[in-house]
Design a protein around this motif. Structure first.
Motif, PDB file in Angstrom:
ATOM      1  N   LYS A  50      22.186  28.397 -22.779  1.00  0.00           N
ATOM      2  CA  LYS A  50      22.459  26.964 -22.828  1.00  0.00           C
ATOM      3  C   LYS A  50      21.935  26.420 -24.150  1.00  0.00           C
ATOM      4  O   LYS A  50      21.164  27.076 -24.845  1.00  0.00           O
ATOM      5  CB  LYS A  50      21.773  26.265 -21.660  1.00  0.00           C
ATOM      6  CG  LYS A  50      22.329  26.678 -20.315  1.00  0.00           C
ATOM      7  CD  LYS A  50      21.729  25.858 -19.212  1.00  0.00           C
ATOM      8  CE  LYS A  50      22.351  26.285 -17.881  1.00  0.00           C
ATOM      9  NZ  LYS A  50      21.909  25.463 -16.785  1.00  0.00           N
ATOM     10  N   ALA A  51      22.338  25.194 -24.479  1.00  0.00           N
ATOM     11  CA  ALA A  51      21.955  24.579 -25.754  1.00  0.00           C
ATOM     12  C   ALA A  51      20.444  24.434 -25.892  1.00  0.00           C
ATOM     13  O   ALA A  51      19.912  24.521 -26.992  1.00  0.00           O
ATOM     14  CB  ALA A  51      22.630  23.221 -25.898  1.00  0.00           C
ATOM     15  N   GLY A  52      19.733  24.251 -24.804  1.00  0.00           N
ATOM     16  CA  GLY A  52      18.290  24.057 -24.848  1.00  0.00           C
ATOM     17  C   GLY A  52      17.479  25.337 -24.801  1.00  0.00           C
ATOM     18  O   GLY A  52      16.257  25.296 -24.805  1.00  0.00           O
ATOM     19  N   SER A  53      18.143  26.495 -24.780  1.00  0.00           N
ATOM     20  CA  SER A  53      17.426  27.772 -24.747  1.00  0.00           C
ATOM     21  C   SER A  53      16.615  27.959 -26.023  1.00  0.00           C
ATOM     22  O   SER A  53      17.031  27.543 -27.098  1.00  0.00           O
ATOM     23  CB  SER A  53      18.416  28.934 -24.621  1.00  0.00           C
ATOM     24  OG  SER A  53      19.176  28.813 -23.445  1.00  0.00           O
ATOM     25  N   ASN A  54      15.466  28.605 -25.888  1.00  0.00           N
ATOM     26  CA  ASN A  54      14.611  28.849 -27.049  1.00  0.00           C
ATOM     27  C   ASN A  54      15.082  30.074 -27.815  1.00  0.00           C
ATOM     28  O   ASN A  54      15.414  31.093 -27.220  1.00  0.00           O
ATOM     29  CB  ASN A  54      13.152  29.047 -26.629  1.00  0.00           C
ATOM     30  CG  ASN A  54      12.485  27.741 -26.282  1.00  0.00           C
ATOM     31  OD1 ASN A  54      12.766  26.707 -26.878  1.00  0.00           O
ATOM     32  ND2 ASN A  54      11.600  27.784 -25.309  1.00  0.00           N
ATOM     33  N   VAL A  55      15.081  29.962 -29.150  1.00  0.00           N
ATOM     34  CA  VAL A  55      15.439  31.065 -30.033  1.00  0.00           C
ATOM     35  C   VAL A  55      14.164  31.568 -30.691  1.00  0.00           C
ATOM     36  O   VAL A  55      13.359  30.775 -31.166  1.00  0.00           O
ATOM     37  CB  VAL A  55      16.444  30.594 -31.113  1.00  0.00           C
ATOM     38  CG1 VAL A  55      16.743  31.710 -32.089  1.00  0.00           C
ATOM     39  CG2 VAL A  55      17.711  30.088 -30.475  1.00  0.00           C
ATOM     40  N   LYS A  56      13.965  32.899 -30.688  1.00  0.00           N
ATOM     41  CA  LYS A  56      12.790  33.503 -31.304  1.00  0.00           C
ATOM     42  C   LYS A  56      13.236  34.485 -32.372  1.00  0.00           C
ATOM     43  O   LYS A  56      14.371  34.960 -32.360  1.00  0.00           O
ATOM     44  CB  LYS A  56      11.965  34.245 -30.250  1.00  0.00           C
ATOM     45  CG  LYS A  56      11.470  33.368 -29.107  1.00  0.00           C
ATOM     46  CD  LYS A  56      10.658  34.148 -28.105  1.00  0.00           C
ATOM     47  CE  LYS A  56      11.401  35.194 -27.335  1.00  0.00           C
ATOM     48  NZ  LYS A  56      12.477  34.765 -26.473  1.00  0.00           N
ATOM     49  N   ILE A  57      12.351  34.800 -33.290  1.00  0.00           N
ATOM     50  CA  ILE A  57      12.642  35.782 -34.329  1.00  0.00           C
ATOM     51  C   ILE A  57      12.900  37.128 -33.655  1.00  0.00           C
ATOM     52  O   ILE A  57      12.164  37.543 -32.774  1.00  0.00           O
ATOM     53  CB  ILE A  57      11.477  35.875 -35.332  1.00  0.00           C
ATOM     54  CG1 ILE A  57      11.340  34.552 -36.085  1.00  0.00           C
ATOM     55  CG2 ILE A  57      11.663  37.034 -36.298  1.00  0.00           C
ATOM     56  CD1 ILE A  57      10.140  34.457 -36.980  1.00  0.00           C
ATOM     57  N   GLY A  58      13.975  37.784 -34.058  1.00  0.00           N
ATOM     58  CA  GLY A  58      14.355  39.076 -33.486  1.00  0.00           C
ATOM     59  C   GLY A  58      15.456  38.986 -32.453  1.00  0.00           C
ATOM     60  O   GLY A  58      16.038  40.002 -32.092  1.00  0.00           O
ATOM     61  N   ASP A  59      15.757  37.791 -31.956  1.00  0.00           N
ATOM     62  CA  ASP A  59      16.840  37.618 -30.983  1.00  0.00           C
ATOM     63  C   ASP A  59      18.181  37.941 -31.624  1.00  0.00           C
ATOM     64  O   ASP A  59      18.387  37.724 -32.809  1.00  0.00           O
ATOM     65  CB  ASP A  59      16.888  36.181 -30.457  1.00  0.00           C
ATOM     66  CG  ASP A  59      15.792  35.886 -29.447  1.00  0.00           C
ATOM     67  OD1 ASP A  59      15.134  36.836 -28.982  1.00  0.00           O
ATOM     68  OD2 ASP A  59      15.593  34.700 -29.133  1.00  0.00           O
TER      69      ASP A  59
END
Length: 79
Positions: free
Chosen positions: A36-45
């Protein structure tokens, strides 16, 4: 960082509203899971964005709140 904001800042998608619509339609995945738009993005994803018949896969290398156009391509790498 929120997924829709990351897509805009990295310029994978030009506008945040378009990124938001793509997420709501289920065309964006993070590590193989529909996001979803509010999902968190982390380095390596690993992000996959489907545009009609084609798709784009990219790995997140860096996260920044804002970036210049020339530096945006350093935030991810295409797979």
């Amino acid at each position: 960082m929120r997924l829709d904001k990351y897509l805009k800042v990295s310029r994978l998608i030009k506008r945040r509203t378009v990124a938001n619509d793509a997420c709501d339609a289920g065309r964006v995945t993070i590590n193989g899971v529909t996001a979803k738009a509010g999902s968190n993005v982390k380095i390596g994803d690993v992000l996959e964005i489907r545009f009609g018949t084609s798709s784009v896969k990219a790995r997140v290398l860096d996260i920044q709140e804002t970036t210049k156009k020339e530096e945006a391509k350093e935030l991810f790498e295409y797979l």
